[in-house]
Each structure stands twice: as C-alpha cells, then as structure tokens.
Design a protein around this motif. Structure first.
Motif, PDB file in Angstrom:
ATOM      1  N   ARG A  11       4.497  -9.012 -34.593  1.00 39.40           N
ATOM      2  CA  ARG A  11       5.551  -9.357 -33.626  1.00 39.40           C
ATOM      3  C   ARG A  11       6.176 -10.713 -33.936  1.00 39.40           C
ATOM      4  O   ARG A  11       7.382 -10.868 -33.936  1.00 39.40           O
ATOM      5  CB  ARG A  11       4.994  -9.374 -32.197  1.00 39.40           C
TER       6      ARG A  11
ATOM      7  N   ARG B 175      -5.057  -6.035 -31.913  1.00 38.22           N
ATOM      8  CA  ARG B 175      -4.220  -7.049 -31.251  1.00 38.22           C
ATOM      9  C   ARG B 175      -3.763  -8.108 -32.262  1.00 38.22           C
ATOM     10  O   ARG B 175      -2.630  -8.568 -32.213  1.00 38.22           O
ATOM     11  CB  ARG B 175      -4.990  -7.710 -30.101  1.00 38.22           C
TER      12      ARG B 175
ATOM     13  N   ASP C  61     -15.374  -7.690 -29.556  1.00 40.46           N
ATOM     14  CA  ASP C  61     -14.356  -6.770 -29.067  1.00 40.46           C
ATOM     15  C   ASP C  61     -13.426  -6.349 -30.218  1.00 40.46           C
ATOM     16  O   ASP C  61     -12.459  -7.050 -30.542  1.00 40.46           O
ATOM     17  CB  ASP C  61     -13.539  -7.450 -27.949  1.00 40.46           C
TER      18      ASP C  61
ATOM     19  N   ARG D  39       0.144   0.349 -27.745  1.00 39.26           N
ATOM     20  CA  ARG D  39       0.858  -0.939 -27.644  1.00 39.26           C
ATOM     21  C   ARG D  39       1.393  -1.380 -29.008  1.00 39.26           C
ATOM     22  O   ARG D  39       2.448  -1.989 -29.102  1.00 39.26           O
ATOM     23  CB  ARG D  39      -0.064  -2.014 -27.056  1.00 39.26           C
TER      24      ARG D  39
ATOM     25  N   GLY E 116      -0.654 -15.092 -22.594  1.00 39.14           N
ATOM     26  CA  GLY E 116       0.643 -14.790 -23.219  1.00 39.14           C
ATOM     27  C   GLY E 116       1.803 -15.514 -22.554  1.00 39.14           C
ATOM     28  O   GLY E 116       2.800 -15.836 -23.218  1.00 39.14           O
TER      29      GLY E 116
ATOM     30  N   ARG F 204      -9.563  -6.395 -30.653  1.00 38.64           N
ATOM     31  CA  ARG F 204      -8.845  -7.612 -31.062  1.00 38.64           C
ATOM     32  C   ARG F 204      -8.300  -7.484 -32.486  1.00 38.64           C
ATOM     33  O   ARG F 204      -7.357  -8.182 -32.852  1.00 38.64           O
ATOM     34  CB  ARG F 204      -9.773  -8.830 -30.959  1.00 38.64           C
TER      35      ARG F 204
ATOM     36  N   ARG G 275       1.915 -18.914 -24.168  1.00 39.09           N
ATOM     37  CA  ARG G 275       2.348 -18.731 -25.569  1.00 39.09           C
ATOM     38  C   ARG G 275       3.857 -18.512 -25.632  1.00 39.09           C
ATOM     39  O   ARG G 275       4.567 -19.170 -26.394  1.00 39.09           O
ATOM     40  CB  ARG G 275       1.586 -17.506 -26.133  1.00 39.09           C
TER      41      ARG G 275
ATOM     42  N   ARG H 219     -13.093 -16.877 -23.385  1.00 43.91           N
ATOM     43  CA  ARG H 219     -13.287 -15.433 -23.521  1.00 43.91           C
ATOM     44  C   ARG H 219     -12.055 -14.756 -24.134  1.00 43.91           C
ATOM     45  O   ARG H 219     -12.025 -13.551 -24.325  1.00 43.91           O
ATOM     46  CB  ARG H 219     -13.581 -14.815 -22.159  1.00 43.91           C
ATOM     47  N   ARG H 220     -11.036 -15.523 -24.441  1.00 44.53           N
ATOM     48  CA  ARG H 220      -9.773 -14.923 -24.869  1.00 44.53           C
ATOM     49  C   ARG H 220      -9.735 -14.637 -26.366  1.00 44.53           C
ATOM     50  O   ARG H 220     -10.589 -15.086 -27.110  1.00 44.53           O
ATOM     51  CB  ARG H 220      -8.604 -15.798 -24.404  1.00 44.53           C
ATOM     52  N   ASP H 221      -8.733 -13.847 -26.749  1.00 44.61           N
ATOM     53  CA  ASP H 221      -8.733 -13.332 -28.125  1.00 44.61           C
ATOM     54  C   ASP H 221      -8.359 -14.356 -29.198  1.00 44.61           C
ATOM     55  O   ASP H 221      -9.106 -14.560 -30.152  1.00 44.61           O
ATOM     56  CB  ASP H 221      -7.841 -12.073 -28.236  1.00 44.61           C
TER      57      ASP H 221
ATOM     58  N   ARG I  30      -0.982  -6.708 -34.037  1.00 41.13           N
ATOM     59  CA  ARG I  30       0.188  -6.629 -33.149  1.00 41.13           C
ATOM     60  C   ARG I  30       0.910  -7.974 -33.066  1.00 41.13           C
ATOM     61  O   ARG I  30       2.114  -8.062 -33.262  1.00 41.13           O
ATOM     62  CB  ARG I  30      -0.272  -6.180 -31.757  1.00 41.13           C
TER      63      ARG I  30
ATOM     64  N   ASN J 122      -3.372 -17.524 -27.489  1.00 42.29           N
ATOM     65  CA  ASN J 122      -3.437 -16.899 -26.158  1.00 42.29           C
ATOM     66  C   ASN J 122      -4.470 -17.592 -25.276  1.00 42.29           C
ATOM     67  O   ASN J 122      -4.819 -17.083 -24.207  1.00 42.29           O
ATOM     68  CB  ASN J 122      -3.830 -15.422 -26.273  1.00 42.29           C
TER      69      ASN J 122
HETATM   70  P1  ATP Z   1       2.029  -9.121 -24.451  1.00 42.97           P
HETATM   71  O1  ATP Z   1       3.115 -10.106 -24.679  1.00 42.97           O
HETATM   72  O2  ATP Z   1       1.974  -8.039 -25.468  1.00 42.97           O
HETATM   73  O3  ATP Z   1       1.932  -8.610 -23.036  1.00 42.97           O
HETATM   74  P2  ATP Z   1      -0.266 -10.719 -23.792  1.00 42.97           P
HETATM   75  O4  ATP Z   1      -0.822 -11.883 -24.547  1.00 42.97           O
HETATM   76  O5  ATP Z   1       0.334 -11.006 -22.450  1.00 42.97           O
HETATM   77  O6  ATP Z   1       0.734  -9.979 -24.737  1.00 42.97           O
HETATM   78  P3  ATP Z   1      -2.139  -8.906 -22.586  1.00 42.97           P
HETATM   79  O7  ATP Z   1      -2.784  -7.737 -23.254  1.00 42.97           O
HETATM   80  O8  ATP Z   1      -1.232  -8.654 -21.443  1.00 42.97           O
HETATM   81  O9  ATP Z   1      -1.420  -9.696 -23.740  1.00 42.97           O
HETATM   82  O10 ATP Z   1      -3.291  -9.874 -22.150  1.00 42.97           O
HETATM   83  C1  ATP Z   1      -3.082 -11.069 -21.430  1.00 42.97           C
HETATM   84  C2  ATP Z   1      -4.035 -12.142 -21.928  1.00 42.97           C
HETATM   85  O11 ATP Z   1      -5.387 -11.702 -21.723  1.00 42.97           O
HETATM   86  C3  ATP Z   1      -3.910 -12.428 -23.416  1.00 42.97           C
HETATM   87  O12 ATP Z   1      -2.924 -13.392 -23.686  1.00 42.97           O
HETATM   88  C4  ATP Z   1      -5.305 -12.910 -23.756  1.00 42.97           C
HETATM   89  O13 ATP Z   1      -5.466 -14.256 -23.406  1.00 42.97           O
HETATM   90  C5  ATP Z   1      -6.187 -12.082 -22.841  1.00 42.97           C
HETATM   91  N1  ATP Z   1      -6.682 -10.842 -23.495  1.00 42.97           N
HETATM   92  C6  ATP Z   1      -6.158  -9.603 -23.438  1.00 42.97           C
HETATM   93  N2  ATP Z   1      -6.899  -8.726 -24.131  1.00 42.97           N
HETATM   94  C7  ATP Z   1      -7.920  -9.419 -24.642  1.00 42.97           C
HETATM   95  C8  ATP Z   1      -9.030  -9.081 -25.454  1.00 42.97           C
HETATM   96  N3  ATP Z   1      -9.222  -7.845 -25.898  1.00 42.97           N
HETATM   97  N4  ATP Z   1      -9.908 -10.068 -25.770  1.00 42.97           N
HETATM   98  C9  ATP Z   1      -9.722 -11.326 -25.315  1.00 42.97           C
HETATM   99  N5  ATP Z   1      -8.699 -11.721 -24.564  1.00 42.97           N
HETATM  100  C10 ATP Z   1      -7.790 -10.782 -24.214  1.00 42.97           C
END
Ligand code: ATP
Length: 419
Positions: free
Chosen positions: A178, A171, A165, A214, A33, A168, A36, A119-121, A174, A125
């Motif tokens: 947003r 997410r 997962d 969230r 994030g 997601r 991003r 592994r990220r969503d 979300r 991100n």
């Molecule tokens: P926010 O701005 O709402 O904090 P964020 O992208 O920072 O959003 P976080 O939940 O803090 O979200 O997670 C940080 C990072 O971890 C995400 O950007 C993503 O890359 C990874 N992440 C978090 N949750 C998951 C998930 N369920 N599956 C895969 N990757 C995830």
C-alpha cells in the motif's frame, strides 16, 4: 516538532472526545493506523482510540453528546461509535500474552498505553497521540515508528511477532504494497523463518481469509499477490493455487471495467471478489466451496464465486449473436462481479462489448409494472407475478418494449387475452 495535517471535522471530534475523557479522569489516546495515516497525510475515517479506563464508563455519555449509535462489548471492553461518515473504535488499553504459535492470545486489561502498543503488529502502527490534554498533544512512540515512517519501512516490534500471530505476515505485505515501503532487514529474516515453520497451518482459516480479503481490497492486489507468492507461496490460500502469469494482464482490467460499469449505472462493484474468482479459478467446485465456507464468506458471495466457475465453462460459446434475453438465460444469476470476470476472460473486443452492454442494460432496466398494478389487472399474488414481470423484463432487455403502455399491451397479449 511533529506536524500533521488533519481534517477539521475529525480534529473537532477528537477534541470533544479528549475533553470529555479528561473531565471524567480518563487518559485517552489516538492509536494505530489513525496515527500512522495522520503522519502520512492520508485521510482515515476509521479512528482508533484507546483509554486507560473501562470504555464502558464513558461510551453512553459520548453517544449522547454526539447523538450517535454505539455498540459496547463489556466482555472485551471495546465499543464502537457510529457518527455520520466516521466510525470510532474505542477500547480499554490491554496487553496480550501468546502461549503458542498462532493461537489467540490471552488478553489482560492494562492501564498503560505502552503495554497496549507493545501488542501491535508494526512500529508504524504502534504509535499513540494523547488527546485528553487539549486536542492532539504528546506523541508516544516507544518503538520509533515515526523514524520507520520516514525511512519507509515495515518493522515488527520483536523477533517472535510473526510466530505469535502469522496473520501479520499478510499484513506486512499489505502495508508494504500500500505505501510502497520495504520490509526492514530483520523483519524480513523473521518473516521467512516463520514461513519455513509452516505457521499458516496453525491459524484459523477465518482469520487467514479475512487478511486475504483485505489484501485483495487494496489498490494494487496484483503487486500484493506477487509479493505474497514470492515471500510465502500462494499455497497458503489453497495447495492447488499457482500464480498465473495472465493475471498480470487480467488484474489491471478489473478496476477499469468496474469503473465503466459504475459510471453507467451508479452501482458499485466488489472488485475484491473478481480478484478472488481469478485466484481460485483452477479449483474444482468442491474445493472452492470448502474454501469459501472455511473463510466464512457470506452466502451470496459464495454463490457468486461458485457461479463464476460455471461461467468459465461457457466462455468459448460464440454468443455474439445472442439476444439479451438469451444471454440472460445463459448467464443468470447476473452479478456485475461474475460478468466482469467473464468480460475479461472472453476473447475479442466485440464479445467484450456485447457482454458489457448487456450488463449495463440489465442493471438499468426498470419496469413500470409492479405487484400493485398486477393486482389491479386482476392477477392473484403467486408465481404468476414473477412470470409476468420476467416476461416484461426480458422483452425490455431485448428492446421490444419500452413504455408503460407497451408493457401493458404485452401483458394483455401474453396473459390476459388467454384467460
Ligand atoms: P487499515 O488502514 O487497513 O484499516 P489499520 O492499521 O487501521 O489499517 P486494522 O486492521 O484496522 O489496521 O487494525 C488497527 C490497529 O490494530 C493496527 O494499526 C494495529 O496497531 C493493530 N492490529 C491489527 N491487527 C493486528 C495484529 N494482527 N497484530 C497486532 N496488532 C494488530
């Protein structure tokens, strides 16, 4: 050439961390994030940094440099640095392997940033920027997250992502609400397929609850809830929850009343709790209690939500002519969240105004008298302290008493002259 705007304080911090890592032979990257939001030009004070070596090697050193507090979890190889107004999550690069739908993945430490990104969503991100080569340098964007940011879309990295997962799914909703992004075509198909497979029944209520909370903490929870309803049904929160069209009228009032209350009292309101109260207001006490417990909400939040359920039953009482002390007895325990909920529910401007004024007065009322003064006046510590203080408090709420002298006269009249 990629350009970004960055807050100078964060830029400086990143530079120092990057340099220290480089000196210790560690590759470090800003990820997720944080990257991003950098491209979106949004300030983000929660930084995520990934290292290609065990974060334990350097965390103590970094904490010393910044004179910062830190926590380190050796079993997960993650750490958090707490600087004044910025928190920095640091982790050792890892990969995750999912064996069954919704179960927690097996985590393996990996030294490759690309594997960590996989592994990220979502692609937006799953970008990283190297910081250990002199400030923010190379962008690592194996899934074209930058292009998706430009096209304003949410895209998963692979077909099985939502099955791996299911949180997601929430997410995705979300982030799409947003940033006002759309869900990319295949992502939408895979999301719907996952929902059809009833994936939510396979994740723990706590993880689901976290993501729902969230969602409600977003700027526009109504839009998010409407999208959740459209894509998955609100039954994923609880089988008895149905969308209520009145929320369209009620929800926008929550930030307005919260802001007014904050302006008058300088106290903050946990707005998401009010949204949650509305979402769950059709549940009976037992079901609501079970839901709150399964989400592991803190005790005072659970009690607050349950109390709001009681308030709903008294919303029809015509308490327009009640004194503040009578309102206190009717509505206690008083929390801004539960009273704002009631203000929104009751009909009539006068009633709303009366409740709001009561709420503000309740939170602004201060007593001159305290325990020390009561001891000086000859009271022994015990239940009598509360009784005296509450008596003065209620008299102040009603406006019968205001100065220190008047407080003491009241104590004299009600408690001392009888002894
Ligand atoms: P926010 O701005 O709402 O904090 P964020 O992208 O920072 O959003 P976080 O939940 O803090 O979200 O997670 C940080 C990072 O971890 C995400 O950007 C993503 O890359 C990874 N992440 C978090 N949750 C998951 C998930 N369920 N599956 C895969 N990757 C995830």
């Amino acid at each position: 050439m990629v350009r970004w705007e960055i807050n100078p304080q964060i830029k400086r911090l990143i530079k120092i961390i990057g340099k220290q890592c480089a000196d210790w032979g560690i590759n470090a990257y800003l990820v997720g994030g944080s990257v991003r939001d950098l491209f979106l030009g949004k300030s983000n004070i929660d930084l995520d940094i990934v290292l290609d070596k065990d974060v334990g090697i350097i965390i103590i050193h970094l904490a010393k440099i910044f004179s910062a507090r830190y926590v380190y979890h050796p079993q997960f190889k993650t750490a958090k640095l707490f600087l004044e107004n910025i928190s920095i999550d640091m982790a050792t690069a890892r990969e995750e392997i999912y064996y069954s739908i919704g179960s927690l993945p097996q985590v393996r430490i990996s030294s490759e940033i690309e594997r960590d990104l996989f592994r990220r969503d979502f692609t937006i991100n799953a970008m990283a920027i190297r910081i250990s080569k002199g400030g923010l340098s190379d962008l690592i964007d194996p899934y074209n997250g930058l292009e998706d940011l430009r096209k304003r879309r949410i895209r998963v990295l692979h077909k099985k992502s939502f099955l791996d997962d299911p949180t997601r799914i929430i997410r995705a909703i979300r982030f799409s609400t947003r940033f006002d992004f759309s869900l990319e075509e295949n992502t939408l198909i895979w999301l719907k397929e996952a929902v059809c497979r009833d994936v939510f029944s396979r994740i723990s209520p706590v993880r689901l609850g976290n993501e729902i909370v969230r969602l409600l903490q977003e700027k526009n929870p109504l839009k998010a809830i409407e999208q959740l309803r459209q894509l998955c049904s609100l039954k994923i929160i609880h089988p008895q929850i149905r969308f209520n069209r009145k929320w369209r009228k009620y929800f926008p009032q929550i930030p307005r009343w919260s802001r007014d209350f904050g302006r008058e009292t300088s106290q903050s309101v946990e707005e998401w709790l009010i949204y949650f109260i509305f979402l769950t207001e059709k549940l009976n006490k037992e079901a609501l209690q079970r839901l709150c417990l399964s989400y592991e909400l803190e005790k005072h939040k659970r009690l607050l939500v349950l109390h709001a359920l009681k308030l709903r039953k008294i919303e029809k009482i015509g308490f327009l002519h009640y004194k503040n002390s009578e309102l206190f007895n009717l509505l206690k325990p008083i929390s801004p969240e539960s009273i704002i909920y009631l203000i929104i529910r009751v009909k009539g401007k006068l009633l709303k105004k009366k409740l709001f004024e009561f709420l503000v007065r309740f939170f602004k009322t201060r007593l001159y008298t305290d325990g020390e003064r009561l001891k000086e006046l000859g009271f022994s510590p015990g239940p009598i302290f509360n009784k005296v203080l509450e008596t003065i408090f209620l008299a102040k709420l009603d406006g019968f008493v205001s100065t220190k002298k008047e407080e003491e006269n009241l104590i004299e009249k009600k408690f001392l002259s009888r002894q």
